[in-house]
Scaffold this motif. Structure first.
Motif, short mmCIF file in Angstrom:
data_model
loop_
_atom_site.label_atom_id
_atom_site.label_comp_id
_atom_site.label_asym_id
_atom_site.label_seq_id
_atom_site.Cartn_x
_atom_site.Cartn_y
_atom_site.Cartn_z
N CYS A 61 6.09 -0.46 -44.09
CA CYS A 61 6.12 -1.89 -43.93
C CYS A 61 6.78 -2.18 -42.63
O CYS A 61 7.93 -1.94 -42.49
CB CYS A 61 6.88 -2.56 -45.27
SG CYS A 61 6.79 -4.62 -44.72
N CYS B 99 9.71 -6.34 -49.53
CA CYS B 99 9.40 -7.85 -48.88
C CYS B 99 8.26 -8.70 -49.35
O CYS B 99 8.26 -9.67 -49.13
CB CYS B 99 9.70 -7.83 -47.43
SG CYS B 99 8.05 -7.10 -46.77
N GLU C 42 7.24 -5.15 -41.46
CA GLU C 42 7.97 -6.43 -41.68
C GLU C 42 9.44 -6.14 -42.00
O GLU C 42 10.23 -6.64 -41.50
CB GLU C 42 7.15 -7.15 -42.83
CG GLU C 42 7.71 -8.79 -42.89
CD GLU C 42 7.17 -9.49 -41.87
OE1 GLU C 42 6.05 -9.03 -41.11
OE2 GLU C 42 7.42 -10.62 -41.90
N CYS C 43 9.44 -5.20 -42.88
CA CYS C 43 10.85 -4.93 -43.41
C CYS C 43 11.41 -3.47 -42.95
O CYS C 43 12.54 -3.32 -43.45
CB CYS C 43 11.15 -5.31 -44.76
SG CYS C 43 10.49 -4.06 -45.91
N CYS D 266 4.16 -4.92 -50.32
CA CYS D 266 5.50 -4.11 -50.09
C CYS D 266 6.45 -4.34 -51.17
O CYS D 266 6.76 -5.47 -51.60
CB CYS D 266 5.90 -4.83 -48.57
SG CYS D 266 7.80 -3.99 -48.58
ZN LIG Z 1 8.34 -4.90 -46.44
#
Ligand SMILES: [Zn+2]
Length: 213
Positions: free
Chosen positions: A51, A17, A53-54, A14
């Protein structure tokens, strides 16, 4: 040349992040074999990086060949023309298809798909765009026209016009007008149809219209 869908799993970090993802990267998308892939392309769900995650979602454009066997259409998507790209296109020239196009970005790829869905000819559509530039002259004086793209809703056709400052506008175009342009330009198209991969855009249409080549 194998026309069937092919993809590889590739690791991609990514850009925001750094989390590493395993992404599907399609070198060939055959929508006659896998129709769901066409929907994913049109809904911006295939050429995209997401992503979890972020939360970053970003378009992901890479070299890929979109094949519609039923419509005899091959769209070669490539953001840049490298020596390897040329070699690959040469290989694809051996495949029989009536519409072979090179597109450089996702919007153009999607536009070609929508035009084919309406059983229209993308070359005629590019001539229509050039004719519409006259209508847009006034707006172009104090703004930058970024793009014109074909779109449709039911039986109504549109041109979506993208201006840098003013944003997006929509111009309706009628099937009658399409047929009129087709009638006026079919002769010029016929003499230039070599059955090979071509980049059909406004520049292509303009060169023919104003006889620059
Ligand atoms: Zn990310």
């Amino acid at each position: 040349m194998d026309k069937l869908t092919r993809f590889t799993k590739e690791e991609l970090a990514c850009p925001k992040c750094g989390k590493v993802h395993l992404c599907d990267r399609y070198s060939v998308i055959n929508v006659t074999e896998k129709p769901e892939l066409k929907e994913k392309v049109l809904m911006n769900k295939l050429f995209v990086f997401h992503c979890e995650e972020c939360g970053l979602t970003a378009p992901l454009t890479y070299e890929s060949v979109y094949v519609d066997t039923k419509r005899k259409m091959i769209l070669y998507l490539t953001p840049e023309m490298t020596d390897n790209t040329r070699k690959s296109i040469d290989q694809w020239e051996k495949v029989d298809a009536s519409h072979k196009r090179i597109v450089t970005n996702l919007n153009d790829l999607k536009e070609k798909i929508l035009i084919a869905d309406n059983l229209l000819d993308d070359r005629i559509v590019e001539f229509m765009k050039i004719e519409h530039l006259k209508q847009l002259e006034k707006e172009m004086k104090d703004d930058n026209l970024l793009n014109i793209l074909f779109d449709y809703k039911g039986t109504q056709y549109y041109f979506m016009v993208f201006f840098e400052k003013k944003g997006i506008g929509r111009i309706p175009v009628s099937p009658e007008y399409y047929r009129d342009v087709e009638h006026r330009y079919s002769g010029k198209i016929g003499s230039r149809n070599n059955g090979k991969f071509q980049e059909i855009d406004m520049k292509w249409a303009g060169d023919i219209m104003f006889e620059r080549n």
